[in-house]
Motif scaffolding. Structure first.
Motif, PDB file in Angstrom:
ATOM      1  N   ILE A   1      39.362 -32.672 -36.527  1.00  0.00           N
ATOM      2  CA  ILE A   1      39.647 -32.686 -38.030  1.00  0.00           C
ATOM      3  C   ILE A   1      40.511 -33.144 -38.946  1.00  0.00           C
ATOM      4  CG2 ILE A   1      38.598 -30.267 -37.580  1.00  0.00           C
ATOM      5  CD1 ILE A   1      41.411 -29.095 -36.849  1.00  0.00           C
ATOM      6  N   LYS A   2      41.138 -34.055 -38.150  1.00  0.00           N
ATOM      7  CA  LYS A   2      43.050 -34.720 -38.511  1.00  0.00           C
ATOM      8  C   LYS A   2      42.957 -35.862 -39.883  1.00  0.00           C
ATOM      9  CE  LYS A   2      43.910 -36.553 -34.917  1.00  0.00           C
ATOM     10  NZ  LYS A   2      42.710 -35.807 -33.961  1.00  0.00           N
ATOM     11  N   GLY A   3      41.140 -35.073 -40.505  1.00  0.00           N
ATOM     12  CA  GLY A   3      41.189 -36.175 -41.574  1.00  0.00           C
ATOM     13  C   GLY A   3      39.990 -34.778 -42.721  1.00  0.00           C
ATOM     14  N   VAL A   4      40.629 -33.753 -42.348  1.00  0.00           N
ATOM     15  CA  VAL A   4      40.208 -32.720 -43.505  1.00  0.00           C
ATOM     16  C   VAL A   4      41.332 -32.614 -43.677  1.00  0.00           C
ATOM     17  CG1 VAL A   4      39.414 -30.654 -43.717  1.00  0.00           C
ATOM     18  CG2 VAL A   4      38.508 -31.843 -41.833  1.00  0.00           C
ATOM     19  N   LYS A   5      41.725 -32.363 -45.255  1.00  0.00           N
ATOM     20  CA  LYS A   5      43.221 -32.391 -45.671  1.00  0.00           C
ATOM     21  C   LYS A   5      43.248 -31.137 -46.034  1.00  0.00           C
ATOM     22  CE  LYS A   5      44.293 -35.902 -49.097  1.00  0.00           C
ATOM     23  NZ  LYS A   5      43.440 -37.234 -48.939  1.00  0.00           N
ATOM     24  N   GLU A   6      42.504 -29.899 -46.503  1.00  0.00           N
ATOM     25  CA  GLU A   6      42.735 -28.811 -46.882  1.00  0.00           C
ATOM     26  C   GLU A   6      43.371 -27.891 -45.362  1.00  0.00           C
ATOM     27  OE1 GLU A   6      39.423 -29.816 -46.878  1.00  0.00           O
ATOM     28  OE2 GLU A   6      38.465 -28.361 -47.620  1.00  0.00           O
TER      29      GLU A   6
ATOM     30  N   LEU B   1      32.571 -36.556 -33.866  1.00  0.00           N
ATOM     31  CA  LEU B   1      32.045 -36.616 -35.477  1.00  0.00           C
ATOM     32  C   LEU B   1      33.358 -36.137 -36.385  1.00  0.00           C
ATOM     33  CD1 LEU B   1      29.592 -33.563 -34.593  1.00  0.00           C
ATOM     34  CD2 LEU B   1      29.335 -36.222 -35.031  1.00  0.00           C
ATOM     35  N   ARG B   2      33.701 -36.864 -37.532  1.00  0.00           N
ATOM     36  CA  ARG B   2      34.862 -36.384 -38.252  1.00  0.00           C
ATOM     37  C   ARG B   2      34.866 -36.397 -39.373  1.00  0.00           C
ATOM     38  NH1 ARG B   2      40.271 -39.173 -37.395  1.00  0.00           N
ATOM     39  NH2 ARG B   2      41.474 -39.468 -39.602  1.00  0.00           N
ATOM     40  N   PRO B   3      34.039 -35.010 -39.490  1.00  0.00           N
ATOM     41  CA  PRO B   3      33.975 -34.577 -41.241  1.00  0.00           C
ATOM     42  C   PRO B   3      35.177 -34.684 -41.961  1.00  0.00           C
ATOM     43  CG  PRO B   3      34.969 -32.994 -39.689  1.00  0.00           C
ATOM     44  CD  PRO B   3      34.742 -34.378 -39.534  1.00  0.00           C
ATOM     45  N   LYS B   4      34.875 -34.645 -43.184  1.00  0.00           N
ATOM     46  CA  LYS B   4      35.897 -35.220 -44.538  1.00  0.00           C
ATOM     47  C   LYS B   4      36.666 -33.752 -45.146  1.00  0.00           C
ATOM     48  CE  LYS B   4      35.203 -39.937 -45.106  1.00  0.00           C
ATOM     49  NZ  LYS B   4      33.391 -40.794 -44.385  1.00  0.00           N
TER      50      LYS B   4
ATOM     51  N   ILE C   1      36.066 -28.439 -31.493  1.00  0.00           N
ATOM     52  CA  ILE C   1      37.218 -29.020 -32.470  1.00  0.00           C
ATOM     53  C   ILE C   1      38.723 -30.111 -31.560  1.00  0.00           C
ATOM     54  CG2 ILE C   1      39.019 -27.679 -34.024  1.00  0.00           C
ATOM     55  CD1 ILE C   1      36.202 -27.299 -35.119  1.00  0.00           C
ATOM     56  N   LEU C   2      38.938 -31.454 -32.495  1.00  0.00           N
ATOM     57  CA  LEU C   2      39.372 -32.080 -31.718  1.00  0.00           C
ATOM     58  C   LEU C   2      40.782 -32.335 -32.958  1.00  0.00           C
ATOM     59  CD1 LEU C   2      40.647 -34.148 -29.943  1.00  0.00           C
ATOM     60  CD2 LEU C   2      39.453 -35.657 -31.549  1.00  0.00           C
ATOM     61  N   ALA C   3      41.789 -31.240 -32.140  1.00  0.00           N
ATOM     62  CA  ALA C   3      43.016 -31.513 -33.106  1.00  0.00           C
ATOM     63  C   ALA C   3      43.877 -32.450 -32.490  1.00  0.00           C
ATOM     64  CB  ALA C   3      43.464 -30.176 -33.463  1.00  0.00           C
ATOM     65  N   GLY C   4      45.398 -32.428 -32.100  1.00  0.00           N
ATOM     66  CA  GLY C   4      46.177 -33.478 -31.390  1.00  0.00           C
ATOM     67  C   GLY C   4      45.564 -33.543 -30.007  1.00  0.00           C
TER      68      GLY C   4
ATOM     69  N   GLY D   1      53.779 -46.112 -36.893  1.00  0.00           N
ATOM     70  CA  GLY D   1      55.451 -46.100 -36.490  1.00  0.00           C
ATOM     71  C   GLY D   1      55.764 -44.790 -35.649  1.00  0.00           C
ATOM     72  N   LYS D   2      54.781 -44.300 -34.865  1.00  0.00           N
ATOM     73  CA  LYS D   2      55.366 -42.650 -34.367  1.00  0.00           C
ATOM     74  C   LYS D   2      55.577 -42.923 -32.950  1.00  0.00           C
ATOM     75  CE  LYS D   2      54.217 -39.533 -37.871  1.00  0.00           C
ATOM     76  NZ  LYS D   2      52.894 -38.623 -38.084  1.00  0.00           N
ATOM     77  N   PRO D   3      56.027 -42.492 -31.594  1.00  0.00           N
ATOM     78  CA  PRO D   3      55.676 -42.645 -30.242  1.00  0.00           C
ATOM     79  C   PRO D   3      54.545 -41.888 -30.379  1.00  0.00           C
ATOM     80  CG  PRO D   3      57.390 -41.636 -30.343  1.00  0.00           C
ATOM     81  CD  PRO D   3      57.481 -42.412 -32.230  1.00  0.00           C
ATOM     82  N   VAL D   4      53.541 -41.862 -28.901  1.00  0.00           N
ATOM     83  CA  VAL D   4      51.840 -41.525 -29.218  1.00  0.00           C
ATOM     84  C   VAL D   4      51.905 -42.027 -27.493  1.00  0.00           C
ATOM     85  CG1 VAL D   4      51.501 -41.118 -31.222  1.00  0.00           C
ATOM     86  CG2 VAL D   4      50.613 -42.777 -30.113  1.00  0.00           C
ATOM     87  N   LYS D   5      51.243 -41.109 -26.560  1.00  0.00           N
ATOM     88  CA  LYS D   5      50.235 -41.604 -25.289  1.00  0.00           C
ATOM     89  C   LYS D   5      48.846 -41.480 -25.881  1.00  0.00           C
ATOM     90  CE  LYS D   5      54.303 -38.559 -22.991  1.00  0.00           C
ATOM     91  NZ  LYS D   5      54.670 -37.115 -22.688  1.00  0.00           N
ATOM     92  N   SER D   6      48.670 -42.910 -24.889  1.00  0.00           N
ATOM     93  CA  SER D   6      47.569 -43.761 -25.817  1.00  0.00           C
ATOM     94  C   SER D   6      46.865 -42.744 -25.274  1.00  0.00           C
ATOM     95  CB  SER D   6      47.349 -44.979 -26.325  1.00  0.00           C
ATOM     96  OG  SER D   6      48.002 -45.595 -24.655  1.00  0.00           O
ATOM     97  N   CYS D   7      47.011 -42.120 -23.931  1.00  0.00           N
ATOM     98  CA  CYS D   7      45.803 -41.760 -22.988  1.00  0.00           C
ATOM     99  C   CYS D   7      45.427 -40.751 -23.610  1.00  0.00           C
ATOM    100  CB  CYS D   7      46.131 -41.614 -21.647  1.00  0.00           C
ATOM    101  SG  CYS D   7      47.094 -39.795 -21.013  1.00  0.00           S
ATOM    102  N   LEU D   8      45.960 -40.014 -24.267  1.00  0.00           N
ATOM    103  CA  LEU D   8      44.737 -38.505 -25.160  1.00  0.00           C
ATOM    104  C   LEU D   8      44.870 -38.717 -26.164  1.00  0.00           C
ATOM    105  CD1 LEU D   8      47.571 -36.027 -23.486  1.00  0.00           C
ATOM    106  CD2 LEU D   8      45.585 -36.431 -22.421  1.00  0.00           C
ATOM    107  N   ILE D   9      44.764 -39.901 -26.866  1.00  0.00           N
ATOM    108  CA  ILE D   9      44.099 -40.328 -28.428  1.00  0.00           C
ATOM    109  C   ILE D   9      42.205 -40.605 -28.364  1.00  0.00           C
ATOM    110  CG2 ILE D   9      44.811 -41.863 -30.349  1.00  0.00           C
ATOM    111  CD1 ILE D   9      47.362 -41.574 -29.596  1.00  0.00           C
ATOM    112  N   LEU D  10      41.477 -40.389 -28.956  1.00  0.00           N
ATOM    113  CA  LEU D  10      40.255 -41.460 -28.931  1.00  0.00           C
ATOM    114  C   LEU D  10      40.726 -42.285 -29.145  1.00  0.00           C
ATOM    115  CD1 LEU D  10      37.548 -38.578 -29.268  1.00  0.00           C
ATOM    116  CD2 LEU D  10      38.014 -39.279 -26.936  1.00  0.00           C
ATOM    117  N   ALA D  11      40.108 -43.873 -29.495  1.00  0.00           N
ATOM    118  CA  ALA D  11      40.112 -44.758 -30.150  1.00  0.00           C
ATOM    119  C   ALA D  11      40.083 -44.686 -31.475  1.00  0.00           C
ATOM    120  CB  ALA D  11      39.084 -46.052 -29.491  1.00  0.00           C
ATOM    121  N   ALA D  12      38.453 -43.849 -31.361  1.00  0.00           N
ATOM    122  CA  ALA D  12      38.133 -43.476 -33.013  1.00  0.00           C
ATOM    123  C   ALA D  12      38.720 -43.302 -33.708  1.00  0.00           C
ATOM    124  CB  ALA D  12      36.575 -42.566 -32.403  1.00  0.00           C
ATOM    125  N   GLU D  13      39.752 -41.738 -33.580  1.00  0.00           N
ATOM    126  CA  GLU D  13      40.820 -40.768 -33.526  1.00  0.00           C
ATOM    127  C   GLU D  13      41.679 -42.208 -34.521  1.00  0.00           C
ATOM    128  OE1 GLU D  13      42.745 -38.097 -32.276  1.00  0.00           O
ATOM    129  OE2 GLU D  13      42.258 -38.972 -30.142  1.00  0.00           O
ATOM    130  N   ALA D  14      41.967 -43.345 -34.201  1.00  0.00           N
ATOM    131  CA  ALA D  14      43.075 -43.984 -34.603  1.00  0.00           C
ATOM    132  C   ALA D  14      42.776 -45.256 -35.329  1.00  0.00           C
ATOM    133  CB  ALA D  14      43.375 -45.148 -32.937  1.00  0.00           C
TER     134      ALA D  14
END
Ligand SMILES: Cc1cc2nc3c(=O)[nH]c(=O)nc-3n(C[C@H](O)[C@H](O)[C@H](O)COP(=O)(O)OP(=O)(O)OC[C@H]3O[C@@H](n4cnc5c(N)ncnc54)[C@H](O)[C@@H]3O)c2cc1C
Ligand code: FES
Ligand code: FES
Lengths: 297, 159, 788
Positions: A61-66, A16-19, A37-40, B56-69
């Motif tokens: 939550i990376k899409g949440v501007k606030e 889920l990606r809330p805005k 929550i998924l941050a990094g 432009g930033k180095p990241v480790k792609s095993c810790l990122i969901l495809a959806a996040e990208a």
């Protein structure tokens, strides 16, 4: 389980990606502990693969501007949104100059490519005893802002950690911001991280120290906090009291070291023995205090 | 599990892929887009065999969901250059013996490339600090560092 | 400077495709219609399997089948067939593969795997080698007597002894009687991991005619072929092994690995391709790691500084399956001690089964581990004698043409230059110069040195062969069977082709994919033998090719063959380079103006078997085990930090006697071996709990050094002392580059603080413990500095 299964793929969950923050809180209210929550993602995705965490929903939550703001207001301090990455904190001039202990901890946390993703809030929320930012936030007297659809509350960071990987956050709550008050004037801060190899390792022991006015007993402020020496990161509150006394510095350092020893309960694990950790607590604390109080270079 | 449609700009080309929420960026790059230079050595963020540049930033792609990208720009070594048109950093890795088995190599080349673009005058200590994020078991790192320094030198001379 | 055009120069590697993302590793192989296999591990270290319930797993959509050990009676193993495909009847270690799930996707296989349930009946387990040797110890392999094994392996049924090896030279009792100083000590080294970056992966299929094809991450394609065929009862001609780029091996991928599993699964499933890929955690549990060691040593010298006797009891902790470890036991026994002449030697070695992860080879084949012990013995003897450690080593170093080795052979005249490498290493590290004093009073510097020797431990029949094909554009295809896992052998071989034919190295192609049905045979890619063995085969192949070139050219120029010179990609009559034919013109033979054509395609072939190596006497070890020995030494300067107990290697120096074909590649081995050796000295170890559970099956806690940890200064030299029958005199170095470091580092720590760590790794917590036991006053000093 009676068998060992080490997964390569991630088990299933919904993404889920809330805005907006409101939307994020609604989701948290709706799904509670089933939603994480998924941050990094640098802790969460590892835990999901290893089955240490089994969320049904993952809220990115990376899409949440606030939540993406890193703000400094003179006199009030720092305000760090929970989607702010460690790289952003590391790059901030204000953090480096005024909140040096936090900067020092962040720059030693994990590694460069990881810090481009990982967040400060994630490091705290994860509640690992080895959290490197927690000791820094503890000596700075930071506060964690927790929000839910029920409202917002602020928890001093020293009241945030419950146990290994457990916090006093409610299932419908999330961290929205971390406040770091303006440190005492002219204070010095340092984070000492002891690791097995010289770089990229979780701390075997981590020590954050903050000191101001080292030469004037009544105005002197000295604080110490630790990682990897107890089930949670710990602030040894007695230290501040000890350094209010007008005694020779070396004597105060000895008293502080004794206080720290009493307040910590290191264990033996793959990263080090309890005996070694006790040694680091003693020698590391003494070294750090010597540095902060300008006894040595 | 709902499918999610994501769009990535990979090495300059726009790609739209349907992914499931539990797919990682590494999975999509390797198995959907056939970018096999993206390797997996640990799936735990330790080794960096999966390192790519994201926006432009180095990241480790095993810790990122495809959806996040979704919506991001991804660069892999395939996008830096080819044997006929090698990027400076690739030439330097060849010249300075900056690789052996090659499994970690994409990650190191991408970090080297990032250094050239963002910190062209990085000192040896600064280079090491950045390389510390990823692992090589073969080279002992020395010739990797030398390769990056060589590329820095070439870049300076060109200017 | 090298007198040659290409040999001896840093010509770029052949495998430049690795820099562009064009390189294909086994990890990258997928086939149409491929199924995915997942292994399931046991959660007991030693237990009877009472029941396996996989009914729930079979119901997961996409699952094709689940197999258990009951279906696979085959036994696998290189020197002793001790390994089950999947655990049968008993599990022998925590993580022992007990079932395999096959599904249409990896995700389905993993979901299903989690639903398998096993009922165990726990048995007493044994984790310590010494416990495993006790008469009442639990026995891992009750059927040891039934296992097939090589003739030079001596398992002892009814015990946990996987093999016993003996070496007898002279009379140790007499030696000790004459001794003036004796040092007796015990050294320990834990199980560690090769930790190559590419986890093991294999994709197999069976064609309708029964041909088995496997693409897998291994070092030695022909060893995989032979062992697959032998253990599955297939004719060699029905097995094709594809060698692609391998992402590091370091001995951990030396023989057959898990290839039999996807092959057997494919056989059961109508030949459909099956992929088994391990992730890092699985690789730590399912792949063989390196054995643990205990070296009990008693070594004596006389007042004048001469070694006189050495007695050893060497124990190898082989884990549940002994794979190469039984041969490593021979390696440490026959090399016995460092590169010194000792008249009287008596060694008994055992490789012992315990309920831990299986073990196998690791770069150096046991010798780094041996020298960790013996080079500390040397330093301790030197101290007792009041002699400088370098001087003591020089006094005893083997002398080619004169010294008698532990296996009772005279060291050949052209064996190398042991003493020179020690002397030069000491110079490079500044042995006689005063040490710098760090400004922090709790930091101490020290220097340490260690010498080494090694050659491949291989059967006397270990063969190699090579083919060189001339193409019609004057380029050459080089066909060899040796694996490419980063070490760069094929790049060096390519340079030799270029040199011999006088063509640019870029014109010599070595296919990155080598399948056993298309490339000529070589025994294995192990033991630093590649360049030497395949190189000799190649020299013959080139000689063969050149004689064909001469033959054709002689006919063209109407002269005798020995009047033809081959240079710069051309052939001509000696002294008349202006009138020549190019290699391109004669690649497919030569057509005269009238159309008459001679010879046809030019193709050279060459074979090699080691000369003068023999079987060894089972009672004394007498014989010649090695076709060559490389000698060298390494020294370090370390800084010990008494505040955090960390040891930093500040500088390192190392010297090898051999010439090199390509300094770029050779230095690459030197740096890689150094950093790996530092890791084994200071951080790397597999940690098990009381139940035999591996606590660090990941790179988070199996700590490998990173860029920031490498020494500030590394000096390396090659003395260029060649061996007569070696290609351009060059001997192997791949493993040698690691052998000195743990010993040198530990010796340097002793030099710095007077504390000896007799167990690797010298982690900070271990160093603290040793300081507290051996020299607590050091801590008091620092405490005083910090706390007043
Ligand atoms: C290779 C590697 C090295 C590492 N080294 C270190 C190190 O040296 N020191 C160290 O301290 N850590 C280290 N870590 C751990 C990790 O990187 C840090 O803890 C990081 O700061 C986590 O942040 P994140 O944004 O990635 O968190 P995530 O993984 O996104 O989240 C972590 C946890 O916190 C929860 N969470 C995240 N944000 C919120 C929020 N706003 N509100 C409520 N809950 C939330 C998540 O649900 C999850 O449970 C390392 C990790 C890896 C993979
Ligand atoms: S695979 Fe991503 S860091 Fe190792
Ligand atoms: S070149 Fe093999 S891991 Fe780096």
């Amino acid at each position: 389980m009676s068998v060992l299964v080490f997964r390569t793929t991630l088990p299933r969950f919904e993404y889920l990606r809330p805005k907006s923050l409101g939307e994020a809180l609604e989701l948290k209210a709706k799904y509670g502990g089933d939603a994480m929550i998924l941050a990094g993602g640098t802790d969460l995705l590892v835990d999901i693969r290893m089955r240490a965490k089994k969320p049904k929903y993952v809220i990115d939550i990376k899409g949440v501007k606030e939540l993406s703001e890193l703000k400094y207001v003179e006199g009030r301090g720092l305000e760090i949104g929970s989607a702010v990455t460690l790289s952003e904190i590391e790059r901030s001039k204000v953090v480096k100059e005024k909140f040096h202990v936090l900067w020092d901890a962040v720059r030693q946390l994990a590694d460069f490519p990881l810090r481009t993703r990982a967040t400060l809030a994630g490091n705290i929320a994860n509640a690992s005893p080895a959290s490197d930012s927690a000791p820094a936030l503890l000596v700075l007297g930071a506060e964690v802002e927790l929000s839910s659809t029920r409202g917002t509350r602020k928890l001093p960071i020293k009241k945030f950690f419950k146990w290994v990987k457990q916090t006093y956050m409610e299932p419908d709550e999330m961290i929205t911001r971390i406040f770091v008050p303006e440190p005492p004037r002219d204070s010095k801060g340092m984070y000492l991280k002891f690791t097995r190899i010289s770089v990229e390792d979780l701390s075997v022991v981590g020590i954050a120290g903050l000191a101001a006015n080292p030469k004037e007993p009544e105005k002197r402020i000295v604080r110490l906090a630790y990682a990897s020496v107890a089930p949670t990161p710990v602030l040894v509150e007695e230290v501040e009291e000890i350094f209010k006394h007008d005694k020779p510095v070396k004597e105060l350092i000895r008293e502080a070291v004794e206080a720290v020893k009493k307040k910590t309960s290191p264990i033996t694990d793959v990263r080090g023995t309890a005996e070694y950790r006790r040694h680091l607590i003693e020698f590391g604390t003494a070294y750090l205090l010597n540095r902060l109080l300008e006894v040595i270079e | 599990m709902k499918k999610i449609s994501i769009t990535l700009t990979v090495n300059g080309q726009k790609k739209t892929v349907e992914v499931t929420p539990n797919e990682r960026l590494i999975d999509v790059l390797r198995y959907r887009l056939d970018l096999r230079s993206v390797k997996a050595g640990c799936l735990k963020g330790e080794c960096g065999s999966c390192l790519v540049l994201m926006n432009g930033k180095p990241v480790k792609s095993c810790l990122i969901l495809a959806a996040e990208a979704d919506g991001s720009e991804i660069t892999t070594v395939e996008g830096l250059g080819s044997l006929n048109k090698p990027a400076l950093i690739q030439k330097a890795f060849i010249e300075a013996f900056g690789y052996q088995c090659g499994f970690c190599t994409s990650g190191f080349i991408l970090l080297g490339h990032w250094i050239l673009e963002n910190m062209p005058d990085a000192s040896e200590e600064e280079i090491k600090e950045i390389l510390n994020g990823i692992l090589c078991r073969c080279t002992g790192y020395k010739q990797i560092i030398e390769a990056i320094k060589l590329a820095q030198k070439w870049k300076r001379e060109r200017k | 400077m090298s007198p040659y055009k290409y040999v001896g120069k840093p010509i770029p590697r052949a495998d430049v495709d690795k820099v562009f993302g064009d390189a294909i590793f086994s990890f990258d192989v997928t086939l149409p219609g491929m199924l995915y296999a997942k292994l399931v591990g046991a959660t007991q270290a030693h237990a009877k399997i009472k029941h396996i319930d996989y009914s729930k797993a079979l119901q997961v959509p996409g699952v094709v089948a689940v197999f258990t050990g009951a279906e696979f009676p085959q036994k696998i193993g290189i020197y002793a067939a001790d390994r089950d495909v999947l655990a049968r009847e008993k599990v022998l270690y925590y993580g022992h593969p007990i079932a395999a799930v096959v599904a249409e996707s990896l995700e389905a296989a993993e979901n299903a795997a989690e639903l398998i349930e096993v009922e165990y009946e726990p048995l007493p387990a044994v984790f310590d080698v010494k416990d495993a040797l006790k008469p009442d110890a639990p026995i891992l392999h009750e059927r040891l007597a039934e296992y097939k094994h090589a003739s030079f392996i001596y398992p002892e049924p009814g015990t946990n002894i996987a093999t016993r090896v003996k070496l007898r030279k002279g009379d140790v009792e007499e030696g000790f009687a004459k001794a003036d100083v004796i040092v007796e000590d015990t050294y320990r080294e834990p199980l560690v991991s090769q930790a190559y970056l590419e986890n093991w992966v294999g994709v197999a299929r069976v064609k309708s005619d029964g041909t088995v094809e496997i693409w897998s991450s291994h070092q030695s394609p022909f060893a995989v072929r032979e062992l697959l065929a032998a253990s599955l009862g297939l004719p060699i001609g029905k097995v094709i092994v594809y060698h692609l780029y391998t992402g590091g091996g370091f001995g951990g991928k030396a023989g057959i690995l898990l290839e039999h599993i996807p092959v057997l699964l494919s056989m059961k499933l109508g030949g459909r391709p099956v992929r088994l890929e391990l992730n890092r955690e699985e690789n730590f549990h399912y792949m063989a790691q390196r054995a643990g060691y205990i070296f009990e040593m008693k070594t004596a010298a006389t007042k004048d500084g001469k070694l006189i006797a050495h007695q050893g009891r060497y124990l190898l902790d082989a884990g549940a399956y002994a794979d190469y470890t039984v041969n490593v036991a021979r390696s440490v026994t026959f090399m016995a001690f460092g590169p010194y002449e000792i008249p009287n030697i008596h060694i008994d070695t055992c490789a012992v089964y315990t309920n831990k992860v299986p073990t196998t080879a690791f770069r150096g084949f046991g010798l780094m581990e041996l020298f960790f012990a013996s080079e500390q013995q040397i330093d301790q003897l030197a101290e007792k004698l009041g002699m400088d450690p370098v001087e003591f080593r020089l006094k005893n170093a083997l002398i080619p043409g004169k010294s008698i080795t532990p296996t009772q052979r005279r060291l050949r005249e052209d064996a190398g230059a042991p003493a020179d490498t020690i002397r030069r290493t000491a110079e490079l590290i500044g042995w006689d110069k005063p040490l710098e004093k760090p400004k922090e009073p709790w930091k101490r510097r020290g220097r340490g040195i260690a010498a080494f020797w090694k050659g491949p431990v291989q059967p006397s029949s270990a063969a190699a062969s090579a083919v060189v094909k001339l193409n019609e554009d004057g380029s050459v295809d080089l066909l060899v069977g040796t694996g490419e896992m980063g070490q760069g052998t094929v790049s060096a071989l390519r340079q030799i082709v270029a040199e011999e034919l006088g063509i640019e190295p870029e014109k010599v192609r070595v296919s990155p994919i080598r399948s056993t049905n298309l490339v000529p045979y070589t025994w294995q890619t192990v033991g630093s033998r590649g360049l030497y063995s395949d190189g000799q085969a190649l020299m013959r192949a080139l000689e063969d090719l050149k004689s064909q070139i001469r033959k054709v050219a002689a006919q063209i120029f109407k002269v005798f063959e020995d009047e033809i010179e081959i240079k710069d990609g051309k052939a001509y009559v000696k002294g008349k380079p202006w009138d020549s034919v190019t290699l391109a013109e004669i690649a497919l033979g030569y057509m005269f103006p009238d159309g008459e054509t001679i010879h046809g395609p030019l193709i050279g072939r060459g074979s090699h078997v080691p000369v003068q190596t023999t079987f060894l006497d089972p009672e004394t070890g007498a014989g010649e085990p090695k076709p060559f020995i490389t000698f060298g030494a390494g020294a370090v300067e370390v800084e010990v930090d008494l505040l955090n107990m960390q040891v930093k290697v500040i500088r390192a120096a190392t010297v090898y006697d051999t010439p090199v074909i390509n300094p770029g590649l050779a230095y690459g081995q030197v740096y890689g071996g150094l950093v790996m050796g530092m890791g084994l000295a200071l951080t790397e170890q597999l940690v098990f709990d009381d139940h035999g559970r591996l606590l660090n099956p990941n790179l988070t806690d199996y700590k490998v050094f990173r860029a920031g940890d490498i020494p500030k200064e590394i000096k390396a030299e090659f003395l260029g002392v060649g061996q007569r029958n070696a290609p351009y005199g060059a001997k192997g170095i791949g493993e040698l580059t690691m052998l000195a470091w743990p010993a040198a580092i530990i010796n340097a720590i002793y030099d710095a603080i007077g504390v000896r760590v007799k167990e690797t790794p010298a982690t900070p917590d271990k160093l603290l413990k040793e300081i507290r036991e051996q020299k607590p006053e050091l801590l008091e000093e620092v405490r005083k500095q910090l706390l007043g």
